[in-house]
Design an enzyme around this catalytic site. Sequence first.
Site, PDB file in Angstrom:
ATOM      1  N   ARG A 149      81.101  79.397  31.046  1.00 38.33           N
ATOM      2  CA  ARG A 149      80.912  78.649  29.801  1.00 38.33           C
ATOM      3  C   ARG A 149      80.825  79.595  28.582  1.00 38.33           C
ATOM      4  O   ARG A 149      80.012  79.405  27.689  1.00 38.33           O
ATOM      5  CB  ARG A 149      79.663  77.768  29.888  1.00 38.33           C
ATOM      6  CG  ARG A 149      79.689  76.756  31.029  1.00 38.33           C
ATOM      7  CD  ARG A 149      80.812  75.748  30.867  1.00 38.33           C
ATOM      8  NE  ARG A 149      80.886  74.856  32.025  1.00 38.33           N
ATOM      9  CZ  ARG A 149      81.735  75.004  33.040  1.00 38.33           C
ATOM     10  NH1 ARG A 149      82.600  76.007  33.042  1.00 38.33           N
ATOM     11  NH2 ARG A 149      81.752  74.156  34.035  1.00 38.33           N
ATOM     12  N   SER A 187      76.229  67.399  30.110  1.00 40.62           N
ATOM     13  CA  SER A 187      75.041  68.125  30.563  1.00 40.62           C
ATOM     14  C   SER A 187      74.370  68.820  29.382  1.00 40.62           C
ATOM     15  O   SER A 187      75.027  69.530  28.621  1.00 40.62           O
ATOM     16  CB  SER A 187      75.418  69.162  31.616  1.00 40.62           C
ATOM     17  OG  SER A 187      75.963  68.551  32.758  1.00 40.62           O
ATOM     18  N   GLU A 237      73.003  73.834  26.586  1.00 41.21           N
ATOM     19  CA  GLU A 237      74.443  74.053  26.663  1.00 41.21           C
ATOM     20  C   GLU A 237      75.161  73.488  25.453  1.00 41.21           C
ATOM     21  O   GLU A 237      76.222  73.963  25.068  1.00 41.21           O
ATOM     22  CB  GLU A 237      74.969  73.410  27.939  1.00 41.21           C
ATOM     23  CG  GLU A 237      76.432  73.650  28.213  1.00 41.21           C
ATOM     24  CD  GLU A 237      76.849  73.208  29.600  1.00 41.21           C
ATOM     25  OE1 GLU A 237      77.821  72.441  29.689  1.00 41.21           O
ATOM     26  OE2 GLU A 237      76.208  73.623  30.590  1.00 41.21           O
TER      27      GLU A 237
END
Length: 285
Positions: A160, A211, A281
């Site tokens: 990520r 998420s 995130e």
Amino acid sequence: MKAFSNFNLREYNSYRLSAVCRNAYFPEYDEDIRTLFSDPNDKKIVLGGGYNIILSQDYYDADFVVFSGTYNNISLVGDDQVMCQAGVDMKELSEFALANELTGLEIYYDIPSSLGGAVVMNAGAGGEDIKALLVEVYYYDPNTDAFNTISVSDINFEYRNSFFQKNPEMIVCRALLQLKKGNVDEIKAKMDKTKEARWAKQPREFPNAGSVFKRPPGRFVGPMIDELGLKGFAVGGAKVSEKHSGFIINYADAKGSDILSLISSVKAKVQDAFGVDLEVEQRVI
């Protein structure tokens, strides 16, 4: 290029938060990108599809550049490569691949993301990620007022993360993807299976941005939140999803401040109980 003043970004963020900005620009061509970003001191806020963000304010005395809806051309290169602009929706891109009997993008059929966002954060699922499909990325560097091409090997992808995440002033314009010829029925079956699995586990019936937290080493976020009994825990119009506690949903006209307060509470409780500092995130704007 389209431009609007006092523009509400509700339809351009997946939490469906009401947030008005001073000006919103919708580029269509590369020269629009140069016009918008050539002055590195004139900071503008960039949105792709608005999928992985939290708009924290009701009003922004700032200009937004929105790639979704206008900067979204897709074209076939040869038999098995696809060139696409940063604003294209990954669902639309996977459907284009299906129509051209190309495999490789099935998992993105139901991942909410624009191509630009997918490149920046190396989006993926089930052990697959976008870097495996990328050949090169074309981007604009406002520091040198130049359009550049960078190969996938030089983007330094991590979990990520990427060159573009570490250099947010660089503007992803388009990407060349390498796919493979495949069987249409098999491609469609995988797309449908992917969508069915996600809808079974994730709260797609409410606005959300996927998420909320990155997975910490050796732990899973959901079980920790579950153990603390935080499913359904709400602040204002924001709530920890009863369906999947790794998600926060807008169930009652939430504000960005509701979501941030809820995140702070969950982080504090997990820190106290497990000694784990959860990392968000999603991008807070």
